[in-house]
Design an enzyme around this catalytic site. Structure first.
Site, PDB file in Angstrom:
ATOM      1  N   HIS A 205       0.875  -1.179   0.000  1.00  0.00           N
ATOM      2  CA  HIS A 205       0.000   0.000   0.000  1.00  0.00           C
ATOM      3  C   HIS A 205       0.911   1.228   0.000  1.00  0.00           C
ATOM      4  CE1 HIS A 205      -3.856   2.105   1.318  1.00  0.00           C
ATOM      5  NE2 HIS A 205      -2.927   3.054   1.423  1.00  0.00           N
ATOM      6  N   CYS A 238      -2.211  13.043   0.752  1.00  0.00           N
ATOM      7  CA  CYS A 238      -1.401  12.685   1.915  1.00  0.00           C
ATOM      8  C   CYS A 238      -1.684  13.679   3.035  1.00  0.00           C
ATOM      9  CB  CYS A 238       0.080  12.699   1.569  1.00  0.00           C
ATOM     10  SG  CYS A 238       1.135  12.284   2.980  1.00  0.00           S
TER      11      CYS A 238
END
Length: 283
Positions: A205, A238
């Site tokens: 991931h 993010c």
């Protein structure tokens, strides 16, 4: 015949959960249905969490009730507690996931408990899932570095990966949460991890925060991993680098898989419909 690589689509949950705006339920359903038609066999559809903490997932039951289920597709949900698992069972989820951190700082910031305490919470979830015939996937975040604790030792990642598997998780998704990974550091992690854990129990991931995610998929493939998380249209930024890319785009993962001569079984042309929906969400 070329090796098959599984792409676990996490856009409808991990991607949308990180967005500030609420996405209409019908749009979520359309996105999941488009992904199903494109041939994705693993789709993380939603998360059964408290709407007080994650309002973006407040419509989890409605989403699961509204999707058109495709044959052979496993529709998954993140279930952080027993109440969430019970809701996922009631909604007809095919599998569920639990979320742990490989660093104490991240565990306390995101789960409000130590890593050891989080595993105590998982035990009843695992028992109940087993009783209901549901497979459980484990997420392990900050496997390369933590925004609070710095670099994460490989032996620490190995320890918690083994614990998740011992609990009964069929697979552990290793999350480079802040996109700190480089081919060298990820390679060293897998060198250490694979001495204790088989590659078929692991998934990658990767976040594309610094443009390295595609290279990290290559490293993982070279180490024998055949399962990768990806987010359609790169949904989900993010949280520790505002404005930076987060989850690696599904198309980018497929490109690496194809370039390395592996099969993925996904219709690239059909994926465009899901990509258009994702683009409309993130616009």
């Amino acid at each position: 015949m070329a090796d098959h690589v599984t792409v676990f689509e996490v856009g409808p949950r991990d991607g949308l959960q990180s967005l500030g705006a609420q996405v209409p339920t019908d749009t979520k359903i359309d996105l999941i249905d488009a992904l199903s038609r494109a041939g994705l066999k693993k789709i993380e559809a939603t998360s059964f969490v408290s709407p007080r903490w994650v309002p973006q997932m407040a419509d989890a039951a409605e989403v699961m009730a509204g999707i058109t289920r495709a044959e052979g597709v496993s529709y998954a949900a993140l279930t952080p507690n027993l109440r969430g698992l019970e809701a996922a069972v009631a909604a007809g989820c095919d599998e569920v996931a639990v979320f742990a951190a490989a660093s104490e700082g991240f565990s306390r910031a995101n789960l409000n408990c130590s890593i050891e305490e989080s595993f105590g919470r998982f035990a009843p979830i695992m028992r109940q899932a087993q009783e209901n015939g549901l497979r459980v996937r484990g997420y392990l975040s900050t496997v390369i570095a933590c925004p609070f604790d710095g670099p994460t030792p490989a032996e620490t990642v190995t320890r918690w990966t083994e614990r998740l598997l011992e609990l009964g998780c069929y697979e552990v998704s290793l999350g480079d949460t802040i996109g700190a990974g480089q081919p060298e550091t990820v390679g060293r992690l897998f060198d250490a991890l694979l001495e204790r854990v088989p590659a078929e129990k692991l998934a990658g991931h990767f976040h594309d925060t610094h443009g390295q995610a595609g290279a990290l998929v290559e490293v993982a493939l070279d180490h024998g991993l055949r399962s990768f998380d990806a987010s359609v249209g790169g949904l989900g930024g993010c949280p520790y680098a505002p404005g930076a890319p987060g989850n690696i785009d599904t198309r980018a993962v497929l490109s690496v898989i194809e370039a390395r001569g592996f099969e993925h079984g996904i219709d690239i042309n059909a994926l465009q419909k899901a990509e258009r929906i994702a683009a409309g969400i993130s616009a």
